[in-house]
Design an enzyme around this catalytic site. Structure first.
Site, PDB file in Angstrom:
ATOM      1  CB  THR A  15      -0.881   0.012   1.282  1.00  0.00           C
ATOM      2  OG1 THR A  15      -1.616  -1.192   1.308  1.00  0.00           O
ATOM      3  CG2 THR A  15      -1.818   1.185   1.306  1.00  0.00           C
ATOM      4  CB  SER A  61      -1.152 -11.599  -0.103  1.00  0.00           C
ATOM      5  OG  SER A  61      -1.782 -10.800   0.854  1.00  0.00           O
ATOM      6  CG  ASP A  92      -1.724  -7.671   4.404  1.00  0.00           C
ATOM      7  OD1 ASP A  92      -1.971  -6.812   5.274  1.00  0.00           O
ATOM      8  OD2 ASP A  92      -2.430  -7.826   3.390  1.00  0.00           O
ATOM      9  CB  THR A 167       2.760 -10.964  15.502  1.00  0.00           C
ATOM     10  OG1 THR A 167       1.805 -11.719  14.802  1.00  0.00           O
ATOM     11  CG2 THR A 167       2.133 -10.384  16.743  1.00  0.00           C
ATOM     12  CB  THR A 278       2.143 -20.842  22.959  1.00  0.00           C
ATOM     13  OG1 THR A 278       0.816 -20.549  23.435  1.00  0.00           O
ATOM     14  CG2 THR A 278       2.946 -19.565  22.977  1.00  0.00           C
ATOM     15  CD  GLN A 279      -3.768 -22.800  19.009  1.00  0.00           C
ATOM     16  OE1 GLN A 279      -4.826 -22.306  19.404  1.00  0.00           O
ATOM     17  NE2 GLN A 279      -3.690 -24.019  18.538  1.00  0.00           N
ATOM     18  CB  CYS A 280      -0.705 -17.649  24.310  1.00  0.00           C
ATOM     19  SG  CYS A 280      -1.726 -18.795  25.227  1.00  0.00           S
TER      20      CYS A 280
HETATM   21  N1  ASP Z   1      -2.285  -5.807   1.316  1.00  0.00           N
HETATM   22  C1  ASP Z   1      -1.195  -4.889   1.533  1.00  0.00           C
HETATM   23  C2  ASP Z   1       0.102  -5.691   1.538  1.00  0.00           C
HETATM   24  O1  ASP Z   1       0.438  -6.291   2.505  1.00  0.00           O
HETATM   25  C3  ASP Z   1      -1.389  -4.139   2.801  1.00  0.00           C
HETATM   26  C4  ASP Z   1      -0.251  -3.198   3.143  1.00  0.00           C
HETATM   27  O2  ASP Z   1       0.514  -2.786   2.297  1.00  0.00           O
HETATM   28  O3  ASP Z   1      -0.124  -2.851   4.296  1.00  0.00           O
HETATM   29  O4  ASP Z   1       0.782  -5.676   0.535  1.00  0.00           O
END
Ligand code: ASP
Length: 344
Positions: A15, A61, A92, A167, A278-280
């Site tokens: 973004t 992604s 992401d 995270t 852990t999932q925590c």
């Molecule tokens: N979907 C975008 C990405 O991770 C969100 C971002 O840029 O923060 O590429």
């Protein structure tokens, strides 16, 4: 007067690199060679900024080990002539990328700072400007001719974190990241204040070693109440599987059902490395504390301690890629290599 620092800004996508066309309301990629026009404040920073953009910027992604190697190659090529690196990626999967890059750069003695934004750089209320400006400022912060940061960091919304401790916790707020098991390394307020006692200390005389082999034959297996043996069996019998991040409950607990423990044991006997994480959000795995984790310890499951799932996955790919001897693997995994877990 101190020499201007050379900063290399690497834009991989996300973004942050977008501008809004207010006539059509759509987002368009932004030409980073015009960065100074978009952020004139950069002219006030005492550094020279060079930018390199991925040929085809990606949404994070679509990030994968091939792109991690592309980032590493750029860093390697410019390491000697650059004082600090700022890497812009989508938020992401930024924690996975920052973790992977931290393992791939052994003896790193220069700042490598990841940042991005929740709103495009061309948006009126954007968080991109502050994130980029401060990330560059951090990457050019030197003291007694030595960089203050000699590790992979992630800067977002006024805080610098150790990259492999982070995270993503929020898909909307500017404050999108957390470092649940380790304090932030620096804070941007009226002053840029570094928590110097928390930073990784390295001897600059050590030569950078670049590791580019990552093994992708891994899986994250998240336990849930009701998970069937069939599901676990199918996953553990995936062809060529070499490693599993087992996301367990609480302090590292799993169902005690004999069938499940047998499946895990058989996988370990086949040479598959299984890591208990852990999932925590906060806290550590402590196998043996409850009956529901004693057997996991007995069959040879490795403790991920307080590592994040993101860092555990990157460390697993890295250690498998390096073909670490089977018996040494546990020792390497259970001890911090880049500050990614707490030694208790
Ligand atoms: N979907 C975008 C990405 O991770 C969100 C971002 O840029 O923060 O590429």
């Amino acid at each position: 007067m101190a020499k201007k620092k050379n900063i290399l800004l690497i834009y991989t996508g996300g973004t942050i690199g977008m501008v809004k066309d207010y006539k059509t309301n759509s987002l368009l990629p932004f030409d980073f060679s015009n960065l100074r026009k978009r952020i004139p404040e950069l002219n006030q920073l005492p550094c020279k900024i060079k930018t390199i953009t991925f040929k085809t910027p990606i949404d994070s992604s679509n990030m994968n080990p091939k792109y991690w190697i592309d980032i590493i190659n750029i860093i390697q090529k410019h390491y000697e002539t650059t004082d600090g690196f700022v890497i812009l990626t989508g938020s992401d999967t930024m924690s996975y990328t920052a973790s992977a890059i931290s393992f791939m750069l052994e003896n790193l003695c220069k700042p490598v700072i990841f940042t991005g934004s929740q709103l495009p750089i061309g948006d009126l209320r954007t968080d991109a400007k502050e994130n980029v400006i401060t990330a560059i400022e951090i990457a050019s912060a030197y003291k007694n001719e030595e960089p203050i940061i000699k590790e992979v960091g992630l800067y977002f919304e006024y805080k610098l974190y150790r990259g492999n401790r982070t995270t993503k916790i929020n898909s909307e707020h500017f404050d999108a990241f957390s470092s649940p098991n380790f304090p932030h390394l620096a804070e941007s307020g009226v002053h840029l204040s570094f928590q110097e006692h928390l930073l990784l200390q390295k001897k600059s005389s050590k030569k950078l070693i670049v590791r580019k082999k990552l093994n992708q034959n891994v899986v994250i297996l998240k336990l849930f109440p009701g998970i069937t043996e069939k599901t676990i069996e199918t996953i553990l019998n995936l062809k060529d599987l070499k490693g599993v991040i087992l996301e367990t409950f609480g302090s590292g607990n799993a169902p005690t059902k004999k069938g499940i423990i047998t499946l895990l044991k058989q996988a370990i006997n086949r040479g598959i490395q299984i890591i208990n994480v852990t999932q925590c959000i906060t806290g550590s795995v402590n196998m043996g504390l409850y009956e529901t984790s004693s057997q996991l310890k007995e069959i040879g499951i490795i403790s991920g301690k307080d590592i994040t799932t993101e860092a555990a996955l990157a460390k697993l790919m890295y250690l498998l890629g390096e073909e670490v001897e089977y018996l040494k693997f546990k020792e390497y995994f259970e001890n911090p290599l880049r500050g990614e877990m707490t030694v208790l």
